[in-house]
Design a protein around this motif. Structure first.
Motif, PDB file in Angstrom:
ATOM      1  N   ASP A  27       2.761   9.892  -5.030  1.00 39.87           N
ATOM      2  CA  ASP A  27       3.200  10.842  -4.767  1.00 39.87           C
ATOM      3  C   ASP A  27       4.820  11.381  -5.283  1.00 39.87           C
ATOM      4  O   ASP A  27       5.235  12.500  -5.201  1.00 39.87           O
ATOM      5  CB  ASP A  27       4.297  10.686  -3.164  1.00 39.87           C
ATOM      6  N   SER A  28       5.576  10.674  -5.176  1.00 39.72           N
ATOM      7  CA  SER A  28       7.233  10.742  -6.006  1.00 39.72           C
ATOM      8  C   SER A  28       6.821  11.042  -6.972  1.00 39.72           C
ATOM      9  O   SER A  28       7.135  12.379  -7.799  1.00 39.72           O
ATOM     10  CB  SER A  28       8.312   9.219  -6.277  1.00 39.72           C
ATOM     11  N   HIS A  29       5.890  10.522  -8.543  1.00 32.63           N
ATOM     12  CA  HIS A  29       5.741  10.740  -9.541  1.00 32.63           C
ATOM     13  C   HIS A  29       5.146  12.662  -9.552  1.00 32.63           C
ATOM     14  O   HIS A  29       5.551  13.077 -10.727  1.00 32.63           O
ATOM     15  CB  HIS A  29       5.169   9.854 -10.769  1.00 32.63           C
ATOM     16  N   HIS A  30       4.461  12.537  -9.148  1.00 31.10           N
ATOM     17  CA  HIS A  30       4.115  13.598  -8.616  1.00 31.10           C
ATOM     18  C   HIS A  30       5.148  15.292  -8.366  1.00 31.10           C
ATOM     19  O   HIS A  30       5.083  15.734  -9.304  1.00 31.10           O
ATOM     20  CB  HIS A  30       2.758  14.232  -7.348  1.00 31.10           C
ATOM     21  N   ASN A  31       5.680  15.519  -7.469  1.00 34.13           N
ATOM     22  CA  ASN A  31       6.962  16.016  -7.094  1.00 34.13           C
ATOM     23  C   ASN A  31       7.555  15.963  -8.413  1.00 34.13           C
ATOM     24  O   ASN A  31       7.953  16.935  -9.248  1.00 34.13           O
ATOM     25  CB  ASN A  31       7.723  15.225  -6.281  1.00 34.13           C
ATOM     26  N   SER A  32       8.229  14.818  -9.001  1.00 31.85           N
ATOM     27  CA  SER A  32       9.020  14.578 -10.700  1.00 31.85           C
ATOM     28  C   SER A  32       8.284  15.445 -11.861  1.00 31.85           C
ATOM     29  O   SER A  32       8.914  15.978 -12.321  1.00 31.85           O
ATOM     30  CB  SER A  32       9.183  13.130 -10.884  1.00 31.85           C
ATOM     31  N   ARG A  77       1.018  -1.206  -0.003  1.00 26.48           N
ATOM     32  CA  ARG A  77      -0.018   0.212   0.187  1.00 26.48           C
ATOM     33  C   ARG A  77       1.396   1.361  -0.155  1.00 26.48           C
ATOM     34  O   ARG A  77       0.151   2.417  -0.711  1.00 26.48           O
ATOM     35  CB  ARG A  77      -0.681  -0.005   1.305  1.00 26.48           C
ATOM     36  N   GLN A  78       1.477   0.824   1.098  1.00 26.46           N
ATOM     37  CA  GLN A  78       2.918   2.396   1.340  1.00 26.46           C
ATOM     38  C   GLN A  78       3.596   2.688  -0.528  1.00 26.46           C
ATOM     39  O   GLN A  78       3.565   3.640  -1.023  1.00 26.46           O
ATOM     40  CB  GLN A  78       3.880   2.134   2.349  1.00 26.46           C
ATOM     41  N   VAL A  79       3.879   1.444  -1.120  1.00 28.90           N
ATOM     42  CA  VAL A  79       4.352   1.545  -2.407  1.00 28.90           C
ATOM     43  C   VAL A  79       4.068   2.109  -3.004  1.00 28.90           C
ATOM     44  O   VAL A  79       4.112   3.245  -3.965  1.00 28.90           O
ATOM     45  CB  VAL A  79       5.480   0.527  -2.889  1.00 28.90           C
ATOM     46  N   ILE A  80       2.385   1.709  -3.359  1.00 29.88           N
ATOM     47  CA  ILE A  80       1.294   2.000  -4.589  1.00 29.88           C
ATOM     48  C   ILE A  80       1.285   4.171  -4.448  1.00 29.88           C
ATOM     49  O   ILE A  80       1.776   5.056  -5.191  1.00 29.88           O
ATOM     50  CB  ILE A  80      -0.249   1.445  -4.591  1.00 29.88           C
ATOM     51  N   HIS A  81       1.225   4.058  -2.783  1.00 30.03           N
ATOM     52  CA  HIS A  81       0.947   6.103  -3.077  1.00 30.03           C
ATOM     53  C   HIS A  81       2.600   6.785  -2.797  1.00 30.03           C
ATOM     54  O   HIS A  81       2.389   7.606  -3.454  1.00 30.03           O
ATOM     55  CB  HIS A  81       0.166   5.827  -1.694  1.00 30.03           C
ATOM     56  N   HIS A  82       3.653   6.011  -2.560  1.00 28.83           N
ATOM     57  CA  HIS A  82       4.662   6.229  -2.312  1.00 28.83           C
ATOM     58  C   HIS A  82       4.903   6.835  -4.056  1.00 28.83           C
ATOM     59  O   HIS A  82       6.006   8.041  -4.516  1.00 28.83           O
ATOM     60  CB  HIS A  82       5.595   5.770  -2.199  1.00 28.83           C
ATOM     61  N   ILE A  83       4.128   5.734  -5.271  1.00 28.21           N
ATOM     62  CA  ILE A  83       4.864   6.445  -6.398  1.00 28.21           C
ATOM     63  C   ILE A  83       4.504   7.507  -7.296  1.00 28.21           C
ATOM     64  O   ILE A  83       3.936   7.951  -7.688  1.00 28.21           O
ATOM     65  CB  ILE A  83       4.317   4.529  -7.145  1.00 28.21           C
TER      66      ILE A  83
END
Length: 176
Positions: free
Chosen positions: A68-73, A60-66
């Protein structure tokens, strides 16, 4: 442990980035949302709470991290394309992964977000010219210049990196 943490190895940017490489990386970004949704779409609550490695994030955290991270990118791409070597804002991904939404929100929220975000990102990236690809931002950790072309590669790698985390866990647990 290194194989569980970096199942596809670390990102290595080629010295010369070709048009074919850019196209391949964009294809990774374009296909990630569907590939990810298929991979995790039928997981149970317990499976989503399983860490992909010891002391690692849950699925779950990995999916949400993707998301968040791709939003920042995506924002970094926009800054690099519209400003002269902007210094970007880094974010504390480990702390973000501990927030309530990362630990508890339905994965559909991030899966839908990744789908929309990647559609916009891919549309943007397919319209870039050679000059756009050379534009840069400055990452404050080490004051490192990152070109738009390199950032495309980093986020294609990041997509495959976290996909491999989840896929590896599912294979080890015989959940595929």
């Amino acid at each position: 442990m290194e194989n569980l943490q970096y199942p596809i190895g670390h990102f290595k940017c080629p010295n010369e980035i070709t048009k074919a490489q850019i196209d391949e990386w964009i294809q990774v970004l374009e296909t990630l949302p569907k590939r990810l949704a298929i991979l995790v779409g039928n997981l149970t609550h317990e499976q989503l709470e399983t860490p992909y490695r010891p002391k690692g994030w849950s699925v779950r955290q990995v999916i949400h991290h993707i998301g968040d991270s791709h939003h920042n990118s995506y924002t970094r791409f926009k800054w690099a394309l519209t400003e002269d070597k902007p210094v970007i804002k880094a974010y504390e991904e480990k702390e973000w992964s501990q927030l309530f939404d990362s630990k508890n929100a339905p994965i559909e929220l991030s899966l839908n977000y990744i789908t929309a975000l990647h559609a916009k990102l891919v549309h943007l990236l397919k319209g870039l010219d050679d000059v756009d690809l050379t534009r840069e931002y400055i990452h404050p950790d080490g004051n490192v210049a990152v070109s738009v072309a390199e950032n495309i590669g980093k986020y294609a790698w990041h997509s495959n990196h976290h996909f491999a985390h989840i896929e590896g866990l599912l294979k080890r647990k015989n959940w595929l």
